[in-house]
Design a protein around this motif. Sequence first.
Motif, PDB file in Angstrom:
ATOM      1  N   LEU A  87      15.322   1.816  11.540  1.00 48.68           N
ATOM      2  CA  LEU A  87      14.799   3.161  11.760  1.00 48.68           C
ATOM      3  C   LEU A  87      13.324   3.047  12.152  1.00 48.68           C
ATOM      4  N   ARG A  88      13.072   3.119  13.458  1.00 50.00           N
ATOM      5  CA  ARG A  88      11.704   2.969  13.951  1.00 50.00           C
ATOM      6  C   ARG A  88      11.127   4.326  14.347  1.00 50.00           C
ATOM      7  N   ASP A  89       9.862   4.489  14.032  1.00 45.91           N
ATOM      8  CA  ASP A  89       9.106   5.681  14.441  1.00 45.91           C
ATOM      9  C   ASP A  89       9.703   6.985  13.893  1.00 45.91           C
ATOM     10  N   VAL A  90      10.298   6.930  12.705  1.00 44.84           N
ATOM     11  CA  VAL A  90      10.861   8.161  12.141  1.00 44.84           C
ATOM     12  C   VAL A  90       9.832   8.931  11.321  1.00 44.84           C
ATOM     13  N   ILE A  91       8.695   8.311  11.015  1.00 40.42           N
ATOM     14  CA  ILE A  91       7.606   9.026  10.354  1.00 40.42           C
ATOM     15  C   ILE A  91       6.510   9.250  11.392  1.00 40.42           C
ATOM     16  N   SER A  92       6.298  10.493  11.759  1.00 44.63           N
ATOM     17  CA  SER A  92       5.290  10.795  12.774  1.00 44.63           C
ATOM     18  C   SER A  92       3.993  11.251  12.111  1.00 44.63           C
ATOM     19  N   THR A  93       2.891  10.879  12.710  1.00 45.28           N
ATOM     20  CA  THR A  93       1.573  11.318  12.252  1.00 45.28           C
ATOM     21  C   THR A  93       1.206  12.609  12.970  1.00 45.28           C
ATOM     22  N   GLU A  94       0.961  13.661  12.207  1.00 46.89           N
ATOM     23  CA  GLU A  94       0.577  14.949  12.773  1.00 46.89           C
ATOM     24  C   GLU A  94      -0.925  15.161  12.573  1.00 46.89           C
ATOM     25  N   SER A  95      -1.431  16.256  13.110  1.00 43.17           N
ATOM     26  CA  SER A  95      -2.869  16.495  13.020  1.00 43.17           C
ATOM     27  C   SER A  95      -3.330  16.680  11.585  1.00 43.17           C
ATOM     28  N   ASN A  96      -2.441  17.185  10.724  1.00 42.74           N
ATOM     29  CA  ASN A  96      -2.852  17.470   9.349  1.00 42.74           C
ATOM     30  C   ASN A  96      -1.985  16.777   8.302  1.00 42.74           C
ATOM     31  N   GLY A  97      -1.112  15.854   8.742  1.00 45.32           N
ATOM     32  CA  GLY A  97      -0.276  15.186   7.760  1.00 45.32           C
ATOM     33  C   GLY A  97       0.783  14.315   8.407  1.00 45.32           C
ATOM     34  N   TYR A  98       1.961  14.270   7.773  1.00 44.72           N
ATOM     35  CA  TYR A  98       3.039  13.402   8.239  1.00 44.72           C
ATOM     36  C   TYR A  98       4.365  14.161   8.181  1.00 44.72           C
ATOM     37  N   ARG A  99       5.320  13.701   9.023  1.00 42.63           N
ATOM     38  CA  ARG A  99       6.629  14.334   9.058  1.00 42.63           C
ATOM     39  C   ARG A  99       7.702  13.260   9.192  1.00 42.63           C
ATOM     40  N   LEU A 100       8.802  13.448   8.435  1.00 46.56           N
ATOM     41  CA  LEU A 100       9.943  12.542   8.529  1.00 46.56           C
ATOM     42  C   LEU A 100      10.957  13.159   9.482  1.00 46.56           C
ATOM     43  N   ASN A 101      11.283  12.435  10.551  1.00 46.35           N
ATOM     44  CA  ASN A 101      12.168  12.961  11.589  1.00 46.35           C
ATOM     45  C   ASN A 101      13.531  12.264  11.519  1.00 46.35           C
ATOM     46  N   VAL A 102      14.360  12.727  10.606  1.00 50.51           N
ATOM     47  CA  VAL A 102      15.739  12.241  10.525  1.00 50.51           C
ATOM     48  C   VAL A 102      16.644  13.463  10.356  1.00 50.51           C
ATOM     49  N   PRO A 103      17.888  13.371  10.817  1.00 46.83           N
ATOM     50  CA  PRO A 103      18.806  14.518  10.671  1.00 46.83           C
ATOM     51  C   PRO A 103      19.017  14.863   9.198  1.00 46.83           C
ATOM     52  N   GLU A 104      19.072  16.148   8.905  1.00 51.89           N
ATOM     53  CA  GLU A 104      19.242  16.575   7.518  1.00 51.89           C
ATOM     54  C   GLU A 104      20.575  16.133   6.937  1.00 51.89           C
ATOM     55  N   ASP A 105      21.597  15.935   7.798  1.00 52.37           N
ATOM     56  CA  ASP A 105      22.895  15.537   7.259  1.00 52.37           C
ATOM     57  C   ASP A 105      22.923  14.083   6.805  1.00 52.37           C
ATOM     58  N   ARG A 106      21.806  13.368   6.978  1.00 51.63           N
ATOM     59  CA  ARG A 106      21.705  12.000   6.450  1.00 51.63           C
ATOM     60  C   ARG A 106      21.015  11.976   5.090  1.00 51.63           C
ATOM     61  N   ILE A 107      20.661  13.155   4.571  1.00 50.11           N
ATOM     62  CA  ILE A 107      19.928  13.254   3.301  1.00 50.11           C
ATOM     63  C   ILE A 107      20.769  14.084   2.339  1.00 50.11           C
ATOM     64  N   ASP A 108      21.089  13.514   1.186  1.00 52.09           N
ATOM     65  CA  ASP A 108      22.040  14.180   0.290  1.00 52.09           C
ATOM     66  C   ASP A 108      21.586  15.568  -0.160  1.00 52.09           C
ATOM     67  N   VAL A 109      20.299  15.752  -0.398  1.00 55.15           N
ATOM     68  CA  VAL A 109      19.841  17.043  -0.893  1.00 55.15           C
ATOM     69  C   VAL A 109      20.074  18.149   0.136  1.00 55.15           C
ATOM     70  N   HIS A 110      19.938  17.833   1.407  1.00 56.12           N
ATOM     71  CA  HIS A 110      20.155  18.834   2.455  1.00 56.12           C
ATOM     72  C   HIS A 110      21.645  19.026   2.734  1.00 56.12           C
ATOM     73  N   ARG A 111      22.429  17.977   2.604  1.00 60.99           N
ATOM     74  CA  ARG A 111      23.886  18.118   2.712  1.00 60.99           C
ATOM     75  C   ARG A 111      24.406  19.003   1.576  1.00 60.99           C
ATOM     76  N   CYS A 112      23.853  18.817   0.386  1.00 64.15           N
ATOM     77  CA  CYS A 112      24.242  19.634  -0.762  1.00 64.15           C
ATOM     78  C   CYS A 112      23.951  21.108  -0.484  1.00 64.15           C
ATOM     79  N   ALA A 113      22.771  21.391   0.035  1.00 61.54           N
ATOM     80  CA  ALA A 113      22.399  22.778   0.340  1.00 61.54           C
ATOM     81  C   ALA A 113      23.343  23.394   1.366  1.00 61.54           C
ATOM     82  N   ALA A 114      23.771  22.590   2.354  1.00 62.50           N
ATOM     83  CA  ALA A 114      24.691  23.097   3.376  1.00 62.50           C
ATOM     84  C   ALA A 114      26.048  23.443   2.757  1.00 62.50           C
ATOM     85  N   HIS A 115      26.534  22.601   1.846  1.00 62.58           N
ATOM     86  CA  HIS A 115      27.801  22.885   1.171  1.00 62.58           C
ATOM     87  C   HIS A 115      27.695  24.162   0.331  1.00 62.58           C
TER      88      HIS A 115
END
Length: 306
Positions: A87-115
């Motif tokens: 997983l390359r370049d999935v953490i982007s540097t923003e002007s005021n912080g950082y962001r993780l750019n991965v699909p939510e369906d790969r993260i259990d907490v977001h899959r749980c919310a969808a269910h």
Amino acid sequence: MQPETTNETFTFKILGPLEFRAAGVEFGIAGVRQQTLLTLLLLEAGRTITSPRLIEGVWGGRPPETAEAQLRICVSRLRRRLADAGLRDVISTESNGYRLNVPEDRIDVHRCAAHLERSAQAETAGDIAEAVRQLRSALALWRGPAAEGLPSPVVRAAAARLDEERASALEHCFGMEIQQGRHHHIVPELMSIATEHPFREGLQSHLMTALYHSGRQADALRVYREVKRRFTEELGIDPSERLRTLEAKILEQNPRLDEDGPALPKESLNRLAALERENASLRAERQHIGRLMVRFIHRSPGRVPS
């Protein structure tokens, strides 16, 4: 810009201890700071988290003077670790912080919310069977207390919210399954969950109802007596009118148990919620200490064989 990912089979899990797998292999994240950083990014996947917020999450209320520089080092190390897994370049540097750019369906907490959302939609449409199925899919994602073992106050606050959502989902799921007449099937699991959450009246009433409809009137009444003892000794209050009414109907051998009725006052409910959070925190702490003791015993060169 889309991240460069060469691994299409990866998952992140925080509904329990933090876990990251890619291509079926678990990749450990070294150090509490990097684990906390990744957890914070996962909770807000796809959204920018400001550097001050990340610093607060990683170091709490007393960050070092070099916190910003150390945060950059943590991010760099985490990027390398994710790149090791493809997983390359999935953490982007923003002007005021950082962001993780991965699909939510790969993260259990977001899959749980969808269910959970799909369950609510099915229930609104009157499809109780589908609502239960979606709830069960959401609950199956849990492996223990959320973000178990991470002491960050920011993470713990988010974990407490998630643990409360799980308890509410369990309570609602059992209620719908009782409506479906699945009393015999859910009693063993419900007994375990009710023990795990001794101050949730909804779970206790569901257990009493399921036991009663399973032909176990004495066991249902025993649950009520234990709840009453616990509330009296530990909270100084009686169970709500709803639970007292349920006990009376069980004593009358009423074939229909209507669990509706006035609940506890808001002040008492707040005290119950606080006790639930304290119980969950103590359980997680005991498990964490147990793992540390096992590691210490196995690493100690001078340990005495048992």
